[in-house]
Write a protein that holds these residues in place. Structure first.
Motif, short mmCIF file in Angstrom:
data_model
loop_
_atom_site.label_atom_id
_atom_site.label_comp_id
_atom_site.label_asym_id
_atom_site.label_seq_id
_atom_site.Cartn_x
_atom_site.Cartn_y
_atom_site.Cartn_z
N ILE A 20 0.84 -1.20 0.00
CA ILE A 20 0.00 0.00 0.00
C ILE A 20 0.88 1.25 0.00
O ILE A 20 0.63 2.21 -0.75
N LEU A 21 1.91 1.27 0.85
CA LEU A 21 2.79 2.43 0.92
C LEU A 21 3.57 2.62 -0.38
O LEU A 21 3.75 3.75 -0.84
N TRP A 22 4.01 1.53 -0.99
CA TRP A 22 4.74 1.62 -2.25
C TRP A 22 3.84 2.18 -3.34
O TRP A 22 4.23 3.04 -4.12
N THR A 23 2.60 1.72 -3.39
CA THR A 23 1.64 2.24 -4.37
C THR A 23 1.40 3.73 -4.14
O THR A 23 1.38 4.51 -5.10
N ALA A 24 1.22 4.14 -2.89
CA ALA A 24 0.99 5.56 -2.59
C ALA A 24 2.19 6.39 -3.00
O ALA A 24 2.03 7.49 -3.54
N TYR A 25 3.39 5.90 -2.77
CA TYR A 25 4.60 6.63 -3.15
C TYR A 25 4.69 6.78 -4.66
O TYR A 25 5.02 7.84 -5.18
#
Length: 68
Positions: A20-25
């Motif tokens: 999720i964090l990678w996608t948001a970044y």
């Protein structure tokens, strides 16, 4: 994948949250910088919107502050 099953394992939850964090970044990266490879001596082109009308930094500041 069911969320109740996901959070039973710490590792599965960790990998899920990392995704999720990678996608948001990836989605929320900075806007690309304007190209600086224009030949010297050439005048800079005025940016235009989708209709072809020219705009400048003051127009963008008005839009940024319009949200209140």
């Amino acid at each position: 994948m069911g969320f109740s099953r996901l959070f039973r394992s710490r590792w599965a939850a960790l990998f899920w949250s990392a995704g999720i964090l990678w996608t948001a970044y990836d989605v929320a990266t900075d806007a690309p910088e304007p190209p600086t490879n224009a030949p010297s001596g050439m005048p800079a082109t005025q940016p235009t919107d989708a209709t072809g009308a020219a705009f400048d930094a003051r127009d963008l500041a008005v839009l940024a502050n319009a949200g209140g």
